[in-house]
Write a protein that holds these residues in place. Structure first.
Motif, PDB file in Angstrom:
ATOM      1  N   CYS A 134      12.424  36.495 -21.257  1.00  0.00           N
ATOM      2  CA  CYS A 134      12.864  35.110 -21.079  1.00  0.00           C
ATOM      3  C   CYS A 134      12.643  34.662 -19.646  1.00  0.00           C
ATOM      4  O   CYS A 134      12.204  33.540 -19.393  1.00  0.00           O
ATOM      5  N   LEU A 135      12.970  35.529 -18.676  1.00  0.00           N
ATOM      6  CA  LEU A 135      12.746  35.169 -17.285  1.00  0.00           C
ATOM      7  C   LEU A 135      11.252  35.017 -17.011  1.00  0.00           C
ATOM      8  O   LEU A 135      10.829  34.133 -16.275  1.00  0.00           O
ATOM      9  N   ASN A 136      10.432  35.888 -17.613  1.00  0.00           N
ATOM     10  CA  ASN A 136       8.993  35.739 -17.475  1.00  0.00           C
ATOM     11  C   ASN A 136       8.534  34.380 -17.979  1.00  0.00           C
ATOM     12  O   ASN A 136       7.746  33.692 -17.352  1.00  0.00           O
ATOM     13  N   MET A 137       9.067  33.985 -19.145  1.00  0.00           N
ATOM     14  CA  MET A 137       8.666  32.739 -19.772  1.00  0.00           C
ATOM     15  C   MET A 137       9.002  31.545 -18.893  1.00  0.00           C
ATOM     16  O   MET A 137       8.267  30.570 -18.828  1.00  0.00           O
TER      17      MET A 137
ATOM     18  N   ASP B   2      15.721  25.336 -16.259  1.00  0.00           N
ATOM     19  CA  ASP B   2      16.984  26.021 -15.932  1.00  0.00           C
ATOM     20  C   ASP B   2      17.800  26.277 -17.193  1.00  0.00           C
ATOM     21  O   ASP B   2      18.362  27.361 -17.379  1.00  0.00           O
ATOM     22  N   LEU B   3      17.890  25.268 -18.050  1.00  0.00           N
ATOM     23  CA  LEU B   3      18.663  25.415 -19.284  1.00  0.00           C
ATOM     24  C   LEU B   3      18.117  26.547 -20.150  1.00  0.00           C
ATOM     25  O   LEU B   3      18.872  27.358 -20.684  1.00  0.00           O
ATOM     26  N   VAL B   4      16.798  26.590 -20.282  1.00  0.00           N
ATOM     27  CA  VAL B   4      16.174  27.609 -21.119  1.00  0.00           C
ATOM     28  C   VAL B   4      16.423  28.996 -20.540  1.00  0.00           C
ATOM     29  O   VAL B   4      16.786  29.931 -21.268  1.00  0.00           O
ATOM     30  N   LEU B   5      16.256  29.149 -19.227  1.00  0.00           N
ATOM     31  CA  LEU B   5      16.485  30.445 -18.610  1.00  0.00           C
ATOM     32  C   LEU B   5      17.934  30.889 -18.799  1.00  0.00           C
ATOM     33  O   LEU B   5      18.208  32.033 -19.182  1.00  0.00           O
ATOM     34  N   LEU B   6      18.880  29.992 -18.543  1.00  0.00           N
ATOM     35  CA  LEU B   6      20.299  30.335 -18.679  1.00  0.00           C
ATOM     36  C   LEU B   6      20.643  30.692 -20.121  1.00  0.00           C
ATOM     37  O   LEU B   6      21.422  31.620 -20.380  1.00  0.00           O
ATOM     38  N   SER B   7      20.060  29.967 -21.066  1.00  0.00           N
ATOM     39  CA  SER B   7      20.288  30.293 -22.469  1.00  0.00           C
ATOM     40  C   SER B   7      19.712  31.659 -22.807  1.00  0.00           C
ATOM     41  O   SER B   7      20.328  32.450 -23.534  1.00  0.00           O
TER      42      SER B   7
ATOM     43  N   SER C 156      13.090  17.833 -27.910  1.00  0.00           N
ATOM     44  CA  SER C 156      11.690  18.243 -27.973  1.00  0.00           C
ATOM     45  C   SER C 156      11.281  19.027 -26.733  1.00  0.00           C
ATOM     46  O   SER C 156      10.582  20.051 -26.826  1.00  0.00           O
ATOM     47  N   LEU C 157      11.729  18.582 -25.557  1.00  0.00           N
ATOM     48  CA  LEU C 157      11.388  19.266 -24.308  1.00  0.00           C
ATOM     49  C   LEU C 157      11.982  20.678 -24.270  1.00  0.00           C
ATOM     50  O   LEU C 157      11.327  21.634 -23.845  1.00  0.00           O
ATOM     51  N   ILE C 158      13.230  20.803 -24.701  1.00  0.00           N
ATOM     52  CA  ILE C 158      13.887  22.119 -24.694  1.00  0.00           C
ATOM     53  C   ILE C 158      13.212  23.055 -25.685  1.00  0.00           C
ATOM     54  O   ILE C 158      12.942  24.221 -25.383  1.00  0.00           O
ATOM     55  N   ASN C 159      12.908  22.558 -26.871  1.00  0.00           N
ATOM     56  CA  ASN C 159      12.226  23.378 -27.864  1.00  0.00           C
ATOM     57  C   ASN C 159      10.848  23.820 -27.360  1.00  0.00           C
ATOM     58  O   ASN C 159      10.443  24.973 -27.538  1.00  0.00           O
ATOM     59  N   LYS C 160      10.128  22.907 -26.735  1.00  0.00           N
ATOM     60  CA  LYS C 160       8.802  23.225 -26.201  1.00  0.00           C
ATOM     61  C   LYS C 160       8.892  24.298 -25.121  1.00  0.00           C
ATOM     62  O   LYS C 160       8.001  25.143 -24.990  1.00  0.00           O
ATOM     63  N   ALA C 161       9.993  24.280 -24.340  1.00  0.00           N
ATOM     64  CA  ALA C 161      10.160  25.240 -23.245  1.00  0.00           C
ATOM     65  C   ALA C 161      10.579  26.618 -23.739  1.00  0.00           C
ATOM     66  O   ALA C 161      10.607  27.566 -22.949  1.00  0.00           O
ATOM     67  N   GLY C 162      10.947  26.749 -25.019  1.00  0.00           N
ATOM     68  CA  GLY C 162      11.181  28.069 -25.561  1.00  0.00           C
ATOM     69  C   GLY C 162      12.576  28.351 -26.082  1.00  0.00           C
ATOM     70  O   GLY C 162      12.818  29.428 -26.626  1.00  0.00           O
TER      71      GLY C 162
ATOM     72  N   ILE D 159      21.125  25.284 -28.361  1.00  0.00           N
ATOM     73  CA  ILE D 159      21.635  24.361 -27.343  1.00  0.00           C
ATOM     74  C   ILE D 159      21.922  23.015 -27.995  1.00  0.00           C
ATOM     75  O   ILE D 159      20.981  22.286 -28.336  1.00  0.00           O
ATOM     76  N   PRO D 160      23.193  22.649 -28.192  1.00  0.00           N
ATOM     77  CA  PRO D 160      23.504  21.300 -28.682  1.00  0.00           C
ATOM     78  C   PRO D 160      23.192  20.269 -27.593  1.00  0.00           C
ATOM     79  O   PRO D 160      23.598  20.448 -26.436  1.00  0.00           O
ATOM     80  N   VAL D 161      22.458  19.241 -27.956  1.00  0.00           N
ATOM     81  CA  VAL D 161      22.141  18.139 -27.046  1.00  0.00           C
ATOM     82  C   VAL D 161      22.852  16.910 -27.585  1.00  0.00           C
ATOM     83  O   VAL D 161      22.542  16.441 -28.691  1.00  0.00           O
TER      84      VAL D 161
END
Length: 362
Positions: A50-53, A124-129, A187-193, A241-243
Motif C-alpha cells: 500500500c505504501l508502495n502504491m 493521504d486518505l488511501v495510504l492511511l486506509s 471516483s478519485l479515491i477508487n482510482k487511487a486504490g 471509506i464513506p464519503v
C-alpha cells in the motif's frame, strides 16, 4: 506542551537505535521497540504494498516518472532503499497508535479548489486506509455550488458567512454536493486504490435535520437533530471509506443544507472516533491573530475557551473551535484544525508529532 524530538532521515543512527529513542509530543507516544514493530508488520503484510502504491505522491523522488501511474516496482526503483526503510520505521509508532481507530476528516477550503492539493489529500486518505486507519470523509462544496448557481442565473446570497438557501438554491445544493462533488471524490479515491462509498446525510437517516433557529433569515439551512451511524459502521469495519455530503433531511423529508464542519463533528461523536480533523485555509489557532508564526500546536478545552474569552479566537474560527469542543465533550479523543494548504497535511498531522495545525484535547 512538549515539543516532539525529530530525528533527521540523514541521521547516522541505525533503525534499531532510532526505535529505542523516546518519542514524546502531541500524540504522547512512548518507547517503541524494533521487534514489536516487526511483529506489527508481520500481522499486516499489506502495509508495504500500500505504501508502495501511494509513494508517487507521498514520498520525494529524485526524478519524476514519465508515467502518470507508475507501478509499485517502478516507484520503488526511484527511491533509495535506506530512505524507504527509514521512513517506514519512523512512521510505525504512529501507525500502531492509530491502526483500527476511526478518523473523521472534514474536507473543504483550498484543498478542495486546488487539483494538486486535492490529489495530495486523496493520496493521504488511501495510504492511511491501507495501513489500517478507519477513515470517514465528510465534505462540503461551497465554491462549486456558487459556480452552478451563477450558471443557472441565481445570485449566491450570504448572511454573516452562511448561505441563504431558498427552495431553488437547496435543489442546486443537493444536485451539486450529492450528485457531482460526492461522486467525483468517490471516483478519485477508487482510482487511487482504496474503496470509497458515496453517501449523504439523507441515506439511511444518517443525519436527521431540523430547521436552524435562524431559518426565517437563512431558509433551508439546518442543524443536526440526530445521528444514526449504523449504515456506515459496516463500511468502515470493512476498510471502505464513506464519503459523506453534508445534506440532510428532516422527519418530513425536507432537505437542508448542513454545515460540513458540524456534520463531521457530530459524526465523529456518534462513531466514538479517535480523532476529528478539519481541513482549513489557515495555519490553525494563533496566539496572536496578526502573527502567522504564533501557531498554538496543542491546547486543551479550558485553554481554548480562555482564548475565545480573550478575543484571540474570532470570526470564522469560532464555529470551527466550537465544533471541536463539542465533539470532544461527546467523547472524541482529540480534534485538530489543520492547514489544508500544506501538501500532505493529513500525513503530517497523523504520522508525525509536529502536526499540521492545532490539536485540541479534552
Amino acid at each position: 506542551m512538549l515539543d516532539a524530538k525529530v530525528v533527521p532521515l540523514s541521521s547516522s543512527l541505525s533503525s534499531a537505535e532510532k526505535y529505542q529513542q523516546k518519542v514524546v509530543g502531541r500524540h504522547g507516544l512512548g518507547n517503541s521497540s524494533l521487534s514489536s514493530s516487526r511483529l506489527e508488520m508481520k500481522k499486516s503484510p499489506f502495509i508495504t504494498p500500500c505504501l508502495n502504491m501511494s509513494r508517487v505522491s507521498t514520498l520525494p523522488s529524485p526524478s519524476p516518472s514519465p508515467s502518470p501511474s507508475p507501478s509499485p516496482t517502478e516507484s520503488s526503483d526511484s527511491i533509495p532503499a535506506q530512505l524507504r526503510v527509514n521512513i517506514y520505521s519512523e512512521s510505525l509508532p504512529f501507525i500502531q497508535k492509530f491502526r483500527g481507530k476511526t478518523i473523521v476528516v472534514k474536507y473543504g477550503g483550498a484543498a478542495m479548489k486546488s487539483e494538486s492539493l486535492q490529489s495530495s489529500v486523496i493520496s493521504d486518505l488511501v495510504l492511511l486506509s491501507c495501513v489500517g486507519l478507519r477513515i470517514v470523509f465528510v465534505h462540503g462544496g461551497g465554491p462549486e455550488i456558487n459556480q452552478w448557481l451563477v450558471r443557472l442565473g441565481i445570485q449566491p446570497n450570504f448572511l454573516n458567512g452562511l448561505r441563504v438557501t431558498d427552495a431553488s438554491t437547496m435543489e442546486i445544493v443537493s444536485m451539486v454536493l450529492v450528485g457531482k462533488v460526492n461522486k467525483h471524490l468517490v471516483s478519485l479515491i477508487n482510482k487511487a486504490g482504496a474503496t470509497a462509498v458515496g453517501l449523504s446525510g439523507i441515506d439511511g437517516r444518517l443525519l436527521t435535520a431540523r430547521p436552524s433557529h435562524k431559518s426565517a433569515q437563512l431558509g433551508f439551512v439546518g442543524d443536526i437533530a440526530t445521528v444514526d451511524p449504523s449504515i456506515i459502521r459496516p463500511l468502515i469495519q470493512s476498510n471502505h471509506i464513506p464519503v459523506i455530503a453534508s445534506v440532510a433531511a428532516d422527519q418530513e423529508g425536507q432537505s437542508y443544507n448542513i454545515n460540513a464542519d458540524t456534520a463531521a463533528g457530530e459524526l465523529a461523536a456518534a462513531l466514538g472516533a479517535e480523532k476529528l480533523i478539519l481541513l482549513t485555509d489557515v495555519a490553525g489557532i494563533l496566539e496572536d491573530r496578526e502573527d502567522p508564526g504564533s501557531l498554538v500546536k496543542k491546547v486543551d478545552i479550558k485553554g481554548v475557551k480562555r482564548m475565545m474569552g480573550d478575543g484571540k479566537i474570532a470570526g470564522g474560527m469560532i464555529p470551527k473551535v466550537n465544533c471541536c469542543v463539542r465533539s470532544i465533550a461527546q467523547g472524541v479523543r482529540t480534534a485538530s484544525i489543520i492547514d489544508g494548504r500544506l501538501p500532505h497535511s493529513l500525513l503530517l498531522e497523523i504520522l508525525t508529532d509536529e502536526g499540521a495545525g492545532t490539536m485540541i484535547t479534552g
